[in-house]
Design an enzyme around this catalytic site. Structure first.
Site, mmCIF file in Angstrom:
data_model
loop_
_atom_site.group_PDB
_atom_site.id
_atom_site.type_symbol
_atom_site.label_atom_id
_atom_site.label_comp_id
_atom_site.label_asym_id
_atom_site.label_seq_id
_atom_site.Cartn_x
_atom_site.Cartn_y
_atom_site.Cartn_z
ATOM 1 N N TRP A 26 0.811 -1.253 -0.010
ATOM 2 C CA TRP A 26 0.043 0.035 -0.040
ATOM 3 C C TRP A 26 0.788 1.200 0.155
ATOM 4 C CZ3 TRP A 26 -1.112 4.159 3.547
ATOM 5 C CH2 TRP A 26 -2.395 4.716 3.209
ATOM 6 N N HIS A 102 -7.453 3.288 2.616
ATOM 7 C CA HIS A 102 -7.804 3.243 1.191
ATOM 8 C C HIS A 102 -7.490 4.634 0.555
ATOM 9 C CE1 HIS A 102 -9.776 2.101 -2.661
ATOM 10 N NE2 HIS A 102 -10.846 3.072 -2.410
ATOM 11 N N TRP A 103 -7.165 4.614 -0.702
ATOM 12 C CA TRP A 103 -6.898 6.015 -1.487
ATOM 13 C C TRP A 103 -7.896 5.924 -2.618
ATOM 14 C CZ3 TRP A 103 -3.777 9.515 0.484
ATOM 15 C CH2 TRP A 103 -2.951 9.175 1.215
ATOM 16 N N ASP A 119 -12.804 5.973 -7.855
ATOM 17 C CA ASP A 119 -12.384 5.022 -6.811
ATOM 18 C C ASP A 119 -12.540 3.595 -7.516
ATOM 19 O OD1 ASP A 119 -12.457 3.608 -4.400
ATOM 20 O OD2 ASP A 119 -14.036 5.059 -3.386
ATOM 21 N N CYS A 162 -4.528 0.594 -4.605
ATOM 22 C CA CYS A 162 -5.329 1.721 -4.646
ATOM 23 C C CYS A 162 -4.741 3.168 -4.970
ATOM 24 C CB CYS A 162 -6.446 2.092 -3.121
ATOM 25 S SG CYS A 162 -5.342 1.843 -1.811
#
Length: 212
Positions: A26, A102-103, A119, A162
């Site tokens: 991540w 989360h991005w 998204d 993400c």
């Protein structure tokens, strides 16, 4: 020991940040912030007057700000009301510290007077993006209520890509602004294989800048 690998504009990348890019991991604020700095200073510098890239830390401050006057002073140097497009990296963290899981990418498009949310996990960051859009709206200079749209976005196939989708979708939209004058995401170009390839490209770029 976690030595500095690259100091670039306002970004400072350490060995541990580069390790995140090498994957499968991540991405943190520092890596995404660097990508936005590079877009602004180099990759899309010809669009500098019309596009703003808002770093993850600043976006988080906007989301959590409680004082409109303080926010106005903070945003004034960014001249958002004169920008055709404003890109923001959205995180699902609810405090001002770094973190989250989360991005996603939020774009304000002046020509359409709307906030578009991209998204890679089908709208899971929607509430966070809407909160940022609501807070930013008075500073965009349109004088009207901007629409908020959940745009179609390529889907990540794992739990860690993400951040790379944010970087790659942002880059693809900026390329369209340059070519066509407006942001439009081309279909079927950002695939899981493309994302993996881009991780390697960004690693090489950072290493080349470090030894420049």
């Amino acid at each position: 020991m976690d030595p500095v690998v690259l100091s670039y504009q306002d970004s400072l990348l350490r060995r541990s940040d580069l390790t995140l890019l090498e994957g499968p991991h991540w991405l943190n604020d520092q890596v995404i912030g660097f990508a936005f700095e590079y877009f602004s200073a180099e990759r899309f510098r010809d669009l500098k007057e019309s596009i703003a890239f808002i770093s993850p830390e600043v976006t988080q401050f906007i989301k959590c700000a409680s004082c409109p006057d303080e926010l106005a002073l903070f945003l004034e140097p960014l001249a958002l009301s004169s920008r055709r497009c404003v890109f923001l990296a959205v995180n699902d963290n609810s405090s001002q510290t770094a973190g989250g899981t989360h991005w996603s990418l939020l774009l304000y498009h002046r020509g359409a007077d709307l906030f578009a949310h991209y998204d890679s996990q089908s709208g899971s960051n929607s509430l966070h993006a809407r909160r940022i859009a609501h807070t930013l709206e008075p500073f965009m200079g349109s004088g009207r209520k901007a629409a908020f749209v959940e745009e179609r976005c390529p889907s990540q196939q794992n739990s860690y890509d993400c951040g790379m989708y944010v970087v790659c979708v942002c880059e693809a939209l900026c390329e369209r602004v340059r070519l066509e004058g407006g942001p439009r995401l081309p279909a079927n170009t950002i695939t899981p294989g493309f994302i993996t390839q881009k991780r390697a490209e960004w690693c090489r770029l950072i290493q080349s800048l470090a030894f420049h």
